[in-house]
Motif scaffolding. Structure first.
Motif, PDB file in Angstrom:
ATOM      1  N   MET A   1     -40.495 -20.922 -29.712  1.00  0.00           N
ATOM      2  CA  MET A   1     -39.233 -21.222 -30.394  1.00  0.00           C
ATOM      3  C   MET A   1     -39.512 -22.064 -31.632  1.00  0.00           C
ATOM      4  N   ALA A   2     -39.124 -21.583 -32.782  1.00  0.00           N
ATOM      5  CA  ALA A   2     -39.380 -22.284 -34.038  1.00  0.00           C
ATOM      6  C   ALA A   2     -38.391 -23.430 -34.224  1.00  0.00           C
ATOM      7  N   GLU A   3     -38.865 -24.479 -34.902  1.00  0.00           N
ATOM      8  CA  GLU A   3     -37.984 -25.605 -35.192  1.00  0.00           C
ATOM      9  C   GLU A   3     -37.023 -25.213 -36.309  1.00  0.00           C
ATOM     10  N   VAL A   4     -35.762 -25.539 -36.120  1.00  0.00           N
ATOM     11  CA  VAL A   4     -34.730 -25.175 -37.093  1.00  0.00           C
ATOM     12  C   VAL A   4     -34.596 -26.306 -38.112  1.00  0.00           C
ATOM     13  N   SER A   5     -34.734 -25.977 -39.388  1.00  0.00           N
ATOM     14  CA  SER A   5     -34.674 -26.993 -40.436  1.00  0.00           C
ATOM     15  C   SER A   5     -33.247 -27.481 -40.658  1.00  0.00           C
ATOM     16  N   ASP A   6     -33.137 -28.673 -41.249  1.00  0.00           N
ATOM     17  CA  ASP A   6     -31.815 -29.219 -41.576  1.00  0.00           C
ATOM     18  C   ASP A   6     -31.104 -28.320 -42.584  1.00  0.00           C
ATOM     19  N   GLU A   7     -31.885 -27.705 -43.481  1.00  0.00           N
ATOM     20  CA  GLU A   7     -31.299 -26.809 -44.480  1.00  0.00           C
ATOM     21  C   GLU A   7     -30.574 -25.653 -43.805  1.00  0.00           C
ATOM     22  N   VAL A   8     -31.237 -25.044 -42.822  1.00  0.00           N
ATOM     23  CA  VAL A   8     -30.628 -23.922 -42.103  1.00  0.00           C
ATOM     24  C   VAL A   8     -29.391 -24.376 -41.335  1.00  0.00           C
ATOM     25  N   LEU A   9     -29.491 -25.512 -40.650  1.00  0.00           N
ATOM     26  CA  LEU A   9     -28.354 -26.016 -39.881  1.00  0.00           C
ATOM     27  C   LEU A   9     -27.168 -26.317 -40.786  1.00  0.00           C
ATOM     28  N   ASN A  10     -27.427 -26.889 -41.947  1.00  0.00           N
ATOM     29  CA  ASN A  10     -26.348 -27.198 -42.891  1.00  0.00           C
ATOM     30  C   ASN A  10     -25.710 -25.926 -43.436  1.00  0.00           C
ATOM     31  N   LEU A  11     -26.535 -24.923 -43.750  1.00  0.00           N
ATOM     32  CA  LEU A  11     -26.008 -23.652 -44.246  1.00  0.00           C
ATOM     33  C   LEU A  11     -25.205 -22.939 -43.166  1.00  0.00           C
ATOM     34  N   MET A  12     -25.677 -23.025 -41.943  1.00  0.00           N
ATOM     35  CA  MET A  12     -24.945 -22.416 -40.828  1.00  0.00           C
ATOM     36  C   MET A  12     -23.593 -23.104 -40.637  1.00  0.00           C
ATOM     37  N   ALA A  13     -23.602 -24.432 -40.769  1.00  0.00           N
ATOM     38  CA  ALA A  13     -22.369 -25.200 -40.572  1.00  0.00           C
ATOM     39  C   ALA A  13     -21.330 -24.903 -41.649  1.00  0.00           C
ATOM     40  N   SER A  14     -21.794 -24.635 -42.876  1.00  0.00           N
ATOM     41  CA  SER A  14     -20.862 -24.393 -43.989  1.00  0.00           C
ATOM     42  C   SER A  14     -20.527 -22.917 -44.186  1.00  0.00           C
ATOM     43  N   HIS A  15     -21.136 -22.053 -43.377  1.00  0.00           N
ATOM     44  CA  HIS A  15     -20.897 -20.611 -43.534  1.00  0.00           C
ATOM     45  C   HIS A  15     -19.451 -20.258 -43.158  1.00  0.00           C
ATOM     46  N   PRO A  16     -18.814 -19.323 -43.873  1.00  0.00           N
ATOM     47  CA  PRO A  16     -17.425 -18.919 -43.569  1.00  0.00           C
ATOM     48  C   PRO A  16     -17.351 -18.003 -42.350  1.00  0.00           C
ATOM     49  N   TRP A  17     -17.477 -18.586 -41.156  1.00  0.00           N
ATOM     50  CA  TRP A  17     -17.513 -17.785 -39.927  1.00  0.00           C
ATOM     51  C   TRP A  17     -16.203 -17.036 -39.680  1.00  0.00           C
ATOM     52  N   ASP A  18     -15.080 -17.592 -40.149  1.00  0.00           N
ATOM     53  CA  ASP A  18     -13.800 -16.896 -39.970  1.00  0.00           C
ATOM     54  C   ASP A  18     -13.817 -15.518 -40.599  1.00  0.00           C
ATOM     55  N   GLU A  19     -14.631 -15.362 -41.643  1.00  0.00           N
ATOM     56  CA  GLU A  19     -14.742 -14.071 -42.314  1.00  0.00           C
ATOM     57  C   GLU A  19     -15.883 -13.239 -41.736  1.00  0.00           C
ATOM     58  N   SER A  20     -16.976 -13.889 -41.397  1.00  0.00           N
ATOM     59  CA  SER A  20     -18.173 -13.153 -40.975  1.00  0.00           C
ATOM     60  C   SER A  20     -18.105 -12.623 -39.551  1.00  0.00           C
ATOM     61  N   ILE A  21     -17.599 -13.435 -38.623  1.00  0.00           N
ATOM     62  CA  ILE A  21     -17.617 -13.016 -37.214  1.00  0.00           C
ATOM     63  C   ILE A  21     -16.825 -11.730 -36.973  1.00  0.00           C
ATOM     64  N   PRO A  22     -15.615 -11.576 -37.521  1.00  0.00           N
ATOM     65  CA  PRO A  22     -14.912 -10.292 -37.324  1.00  0.00           C
ATOM     66  C   PRO A  22     -15.671  -9.114 -37.936  1.00  0.00           C
ATOM     67  N   ARG A  23     -16.274  -9.310 -39.108  1.00  0.00           N
ATOM     68  CA  ARG A  23     -17.033  -8.231 -39.751  1.00  0.00           C
ATOM     69  C   ARG A  23     -18.265  -7.876 -38.928  1.00  0.00           C
ATOM     70  N   LEU A  24     -18.972  -8.906 -38.461  1.00  0.00           N
ATOM     71  CA  LEU A  24     -20.160  -8.666 -37.651  1.00  0.00           C
ATOM     72  C   LEU A  24     -19.805  -7.990 -36.335  1.00  0.00           C
ATOM     73  N   THR A  25     -18.670  -8.368 -35.780  1.00  0.00           N
ATOM     74  CA  THR A  25     -18.228  -7.761 -34.520  1.00  0.00           C
ATOM     75  C   THR A  25     -17.910  -6.288 -34.707  1.00  0.00           C
ATOM     76  N   ARG A  26     -17.236  -5.973 -35.812  1.00  0.00           N
ATOM     77  CA  ARG A  26     -16.940  -4.568 -36.084  1.00  0.00           C
ATOM     78  C   ARG A  26     -18.229  -3.796 -36.346  1.00  0.00           C
ATOM     79  N   TYR A  27     -19.180  -4.447 -37.013  1.00  0.00           N
ATOM     80  CA  TYR A  27     -20.474  -3.813 -37.266  1.00  0.00           C
ATOM     81  C   TYR A  27     -21.173  -3.485 -35.950  1.00  0.00           C
TER      82      TYR A  27
END
Length: 216
Positions: free
Chosen positions: A1-27
């Motif tokens: 298991m690779a260590e997750v950088s703060d950069e990745v965690l911050n980008l994940m936290a600021s990502h617009p999940w309200d838009e992405s999760i429905p699109r990814l689910t349909r995909y």
């Protein structure tokens, strides 16, 4: 298991999940219904796993380091997640349970009026459980569709970018296939896709600015 950088965690936290999760689910939903599950085309996946489960598993694997995401080599988190989803679906489709276990309920499915056996996914909404989940998913889908069409209008001055956006959203992934369907060369497609990504970034900055002004 690779260590997750703060950069990745911050980008994940600021990502617009309200838009992405429905699109990814349909995909994920679109891919799953086209595959053989437990011996049946479009049948139920093992252990009752659904499209949204695959999406959440994929997101979790990036967050805990099971799957590595390098924002420098792959800026687009949504695109990276589609590749993780592809991998998760491939792993599940090749699992022992899926290849050896056949559900009696599926095998005894009733035929449609045309004589063909009804697909499992035809009777499953994408993807909900209780009434609250249905309302939440519908609102997320509405927001996602609203974002898509506003961005679509934003690039109306470049019809080729609109065409690429349509094909990517519809699930077409191979560069050569998309380029051929549009009658352009792969190199031109690559340049247009980069342009599309820049326009999307500009559009997101505008939307974020509008949201900030509304809060102010």
């Amino acid at each position: 298991m690779a260590e997750v950088s703060d950069e990745v965690l911050n980008l994940m936290a600021s990502h617009p999940w309200d838009e992405s999760i429905p699109r990814l689910t349909r995909y994920a939903f679109g891919k799953m219904r086209k595959l053989f599950w437990q011996g049946i085309l479009g049948g139920p996946a093992p252990s009752g796993i659904e499209a949204k489960d695959i999406v959440l598993i994929s997101i979790e694997k990036i967050m805990n380091g099971d799957r590595t995401w390098d924002p420098r080599s792959q800026e687009n988190l949504y695109k990276h997640l589609t590749s993780v989803i592809d991998s998760e679906i491939s792993h599940l489709i090749n699992s022992w349970e899926n290849r050896h276990f056949f559900r009696e309920a599926v095998l005894s499915g009733r035929p449609n009026s045309d004589g063909k056996t009804a697909e499992f996914w035809d009777n499953v909404s994408c993807p909900n459980s209780g009434p609250e989940d249905i309302l939440i998913d519908r609102e997320r889908e509405r927001l996602s569709e609203n974002f898509f069409w506003k961005f679509y209008e934003f690039i109306a001055d470049t019809p080729l970018l609109q065409a690429i956006l349509e094909r990517i959203t519809e699930g077409d992934k191979k560069r050569a296939d998309i380029a051929a369907s549009m009658g352009i060369k792969v190199k031109e497609f690559d340049n247009l896709k980069k342009q599309l990504q820049r326009r999307l970034k500009s559009f997101q900055e505008i939307k974020n600015g509008e949201a900030h002004n509304d809060k102010a």
